[in-house]
Design a protein around this motif. Sequence first.
Motif, PDB file in Angstrom:
ATOM      1  N   ALA A 247      68.469  67.327  47.825  1.00 53.93           N
ATOM      2  CA  ALA A 247      68.450  67.810  49.199  1.00 53.93           C
ATOM      3  C   ALA A 247      69.830  68.184  49.723  1.00 53.93           C
ATOM      4  N   GLY A 248      70.874  67.740  49.058  1.00 56.04           N
ATOM      5  CA  GLY A 248      72.216  68.023  49.538  1.00 56.04           C
ATOM      6  C   GLY A 248      72.762  66.966  50.468  1.00 56.04           C
ATOM      7  N   ALA A 249      72.042  65.849  50.636  1.00 57.11           N
ATOM      8  CA  ALA A 249      72.536  64.734  51.450  1.00 57.11           C
ATOM      9  C   ALA A 249      73.374  63.816  50.572  1.00 57.11           C
ATOM     10  N   VAL A 250      74.277  63.064  51.193  1.00 61.38           N
ATOM     11  CA  VAL A 250      75.075  62.090  50.452  1.00 61.38           C
ATOM     12  C   VAL A 250      74.266  60.798  50.366  1.00 61.38           C
ATOM     13  N   PRO A 251      73.927  60.334  49.155  1.00 56.00           N
ATOM     14  CA  PRO A 251      73.139  59.101  49.042  1.00 56.00           C
ATOM     15  C   PRO A 251      73.987  57.866  49.325  1.00 56.00           C
ATOM     16  N   VAL A 252      73.443  56.985  50.150  1.00 61.66           N
ATOM     17  CA  VAL A 252      74.010  55.652  50.355  1.00 61.66           C
ATOM     18  C   VAL A 252      73.143  54.716  49.542  1.00 61.66           C
ATOM     19  N   VAL A 253      73.704  54.105  48.491  1.00 62.04           N
ATOM     20  CA  VAL A 253      72.880  53.434  47.495  1.00 62.04           C
ATOM     21  C   VAL A 253      72.970  51.921  47.580  1.00 62.04           C
ATOM     22  N   LEU A 254      71.822  51.287  47.344  1.00 58.95           N
ATOM     23  CA  LEU A 254      71.709  49.843  47.175  1.00 58.95           C
ATOM     24  C   LEU A 254      70.854  49.631  45.938  1.00 58.95           C
ATOM     25  N   LYS A 259      79.279  50.984  38.799  1.00 62.36           N
ATOM     26  CA  LYS A 259      79.509  51.464  37.435  1.00 62.36           C
ATOM     27  C   LYS A 259      78.238  52.080  36.853  1.00 62.36           C
ATOM     28  N   THR A 260      77.094  51.503  37.170  1.00 62.14           N
ATOM     29  CA  THR A 260      75.828  52.040  36.668  1.00 62.14           C
ATOM     30  C   THR A 260      75.551  53.415  37.260  1.00 62.14           C
ATOM     31  N   TYR A 261      75.759  53.564  38.561  1.00 67.09           N
ATOM     32  CA  TYR A 261      75.545  54.862  39.205  1.00 67.09           C
ATOM     33  C   TYR A 261      76.514  55.915  38.663  1.00 67.09           C
ATOM     34  N   GLU A 262      77.726  55.486  38.319  1.00 66.15           N
ATOM     35  CA  GLU A 262      78.716  56.436  37.820  1.00 66.15           C
ATOM     36  C   GLU A 262      78.384  56.960  36.432  1.00 66.15           C
ATOM     37  N   PRO A 267      81.948  59.700  40.755  1.00 68.40           N
ATOM     38  CA  PRO A 267      82.175  58.578  41.673  1.00 68.40           C
ATOM     39  C   PRO A 267      82.076  58.949  43.150  1.00 68.40           C
ATOM     40  N   GLU A 268      82.502  60.166  43.504  1.00 69.72           N
ATOM     41  CA  GLU A 268      82.496  60.569  44.910  1.00 69.72           C
ATOM     42  C   GLU A 268      81.151  61.127  45.366  1.00 69.72           C
ATOM     43  N   ALA A 269      80.172  61.208  44.469  1.00 68.50           N
ATOM     44  CA  ALA A 269      78.888  61.833  44.810  1.00 68.50           C
ATOM     45  C   ALA A 269      77.980  60.911  45.612  1.00 68.50           C
ATOM     46  N   PHE A 270      78.337  59.640  45.728  1.00 69.92           N
ATOM     47  CA  PHE A 270      77.499  58.682  46.451  1.00 69.92           C
ATOM     48  C   PHE A 270      78.387  57.655  47.138  1.00 69.92           C
ATOM     49  N   ILE A 271      77.781  56.911  48.061  1.00 69.26           N
ATOM     50  CA  ILE A 271      78.457  55.816  48.755  1.00 69.26           C
ATOM     51  C   ILE A 271      77.690  54.547  48.430  1.00 69.26           C
ATOM     52  N   HIS A 272      78.373  53.573  47.838  1.00 68.10           N
ATOM     53  CA  HIS A 272      77.714  52.323  47.439  1.00 68.10           C
ATOM     54  C   HIS A 272      77.948  51.280  48.529  1.00 68.10           C
ATOM     55  N   VAL A 273      76.909  50.551  48.893  1.00 72.08           N
ATOM     56  CA  VAL A 273      77.062  49.551  49.953  1.00 72.08           C
ATOM     57  C   VAL A 273      78.065  48.463  49.557  1.00 72.08           C
ATOM     58  N   ASP A 274      78.243  48.243  48.251  1.00 77.68           N
ATOM     59  CA  ASP A 274      79.181  47.217  47.799  1.00 77.68           C
ATOM     60  C   ASP A 274      80.631  47.638  47.968  1.00 77.68           C
ATOM     61  N   ASP A 275      80.859  48.903  48.327  1.00 76.53           N
ATOM     62  CA  ASP A 275      82.240  49.370  48.546  1.00 76.53           C
ATOM     63  C   ASP A 275      82.838  48.825  49.842  1.00 76.53           C
ATOM     64  N   PRO A 277      83.163  45.584  52.851  1.00 69.56           N
ATOM     65  CA  PRO A 277      83.035  44.126  53.037  1.00 69.56           C
ATOM     66  C   PRO A 277      81.876  43.733  53.938  1.00 69.56           C
ATOM     67  N   SER A 278      81.381  44.678  54.740  1.00 69.76           N
ATOM     68  CA  SER A 278      80.285  44.378  55.654  1.00 69.76           C
ATOM     69  C   SER A 278      79.495  45.651  55.945  1.00 69.76           C
ATOM     70  N   VAL A 279      78.296  45.481  56.449  1.00 69.31           N
ATOM     71  CA  VAL A 279      77.484  46.633  56.848  1.00 69.31           C
ATOM     72  C   VAL A 279      78.159  47.366  57.999  1.00 69.31           C
ATOM     73  N   ARG A 280      78.815  46.626  58.852  1.00 65.29           N
ATOM     74  CA  ARG A 280      79.525  47.259  59.962  1.00 65.29           C
ATOM     75  C   ARG A 280      80.633  48.179  59.448  1.00 65.29           C
ATOM     76  N   GLY A 281      81.335  47.745  58.406  1.00 58.79           N
ATOM     77  CA  GLY A 281      82.371  48.586  57.815  1.00 58.79           C
ATOM     78  C   GLY A 281      81.800  49.867  57.227  1.00 58.79           C
ATOM     79  N   LEU A 282      80.634  49.765  56.603  1.00 54.66           N
ATOM     80  CA  LEU A 282      79.968  50.961  56.084  1.00 54.66           C
ATOM     81  C   LEU A 282      79.581  51.899  57.217  1.00 54.66           C
ATOM     82  N   ALA A 283      79.037  51.351  58.291  1.00 53.36           N
ATOM     83  CA  ALA A 283      78.630  52.166  59.430  1.00 53.36           C
ATOM     84  C   ALA A 283      79.842  52.915  60.024  1.00 53.36           C
TER      85      ALA A 283
END
Length: 344
Positions: A247-254, A259-262, A267-275, A277-283
């Motif tokens: 779809a052309g959206a950036v996936p936020v993955v859980l 390393k598995t997604y890569e 590496p820049e094609a997605f945003i991993h929640v583990d990147d 320290p908190s959900v607030r930081g991701l937001a």
Amino acid sequence: FHSAGHHPIEICFSTKCAVLLVFYSVWVAAVGFLLLMWDGLHYLPGPFVSSSKGTGAVTLLIWTHPFDQYRELPDCFALFRIDGCKLTDDERAYGVADAVLIHHREVATGTAELPPEPRPSGQKWIWMNYESPSHTPRLRRFEGVFNLTMSYRTDSDIFLTLHISKPRLVAWVISNWSESHARVAFYYQLRRFVPVDVFGRAGRPLPEDSGGVSLVQLVGRYQFYLALENSQHTDYITEKLWNAVRAGAVPVVLGPSRKTYERLLPPEAFIHVDDFPSVRGLARYLLMLRQNPAKLRRHLDWRAGYSVYQPAFWAEHYCTACRGLRRSRARTDVVPDLTDWFRS
């Protein structure tokens, strides 16, 4: 020998002639044996015995259609350039099939039985499953039953390779809602900081063609898409990720590790929640990208150098299984620890 009109045995007295006679006899016997074998091969009964078996071609029997949904079997060469494969779902082929592809759900729930024992000599049974361990019941029933595994795990015997600003911010499509899922807990936290449009049973209705073009078009209206797996296990990544990519959206993955997604995406094609320290930081990061198109472009520019190929369920799985079968024809061992391996 025959120019004088005599049988070879009548005129063969010298040592040299005797040696020639021995070679002659061996040659006649060998030719006769080969002709007998050739005739026998052409005399084998049954409509499912292919004369191409000697060339490396294989017959793969699809024991059940996954989730009891019938689909026409594909032409592996025409669609995927995989040759030497004969697919059939006719149980009468069981006696001559090189392998039987068995989808876990049907035999685990009892809607189908395993093929009868004893299995034909040299035949392999392939365990196929694309659900996570959390949704794979009664695994221990099948210890020592199968010869090959086929799943989303990259260490399976047969692995199916997965060869700009948007007007809206975050979308999530979910059909299996459970309060015990980590993804639901994550969603509850994320929505406190950014708006999330939810589609499916727990949100807005999906387009009628929810499994195809319409779903991709829906996700394409958003900058980010929550590709959240229902459980977190080794290599368990489903079509949720690819819906966002298509779809052309950036996936936020859980799901599994970054390393598995890569292994599947840059590496820049997605945003991993583990990147974060908190959900607030991701937001905060998502909101920052919304205000900085140049930084958002970093997550999208990789598309200029890549193309995305998404396997077709279940046609390509059958053909890939067939190719894997041909590569493992010499193997006769079974999978002794299916449960421990799959849950590891």
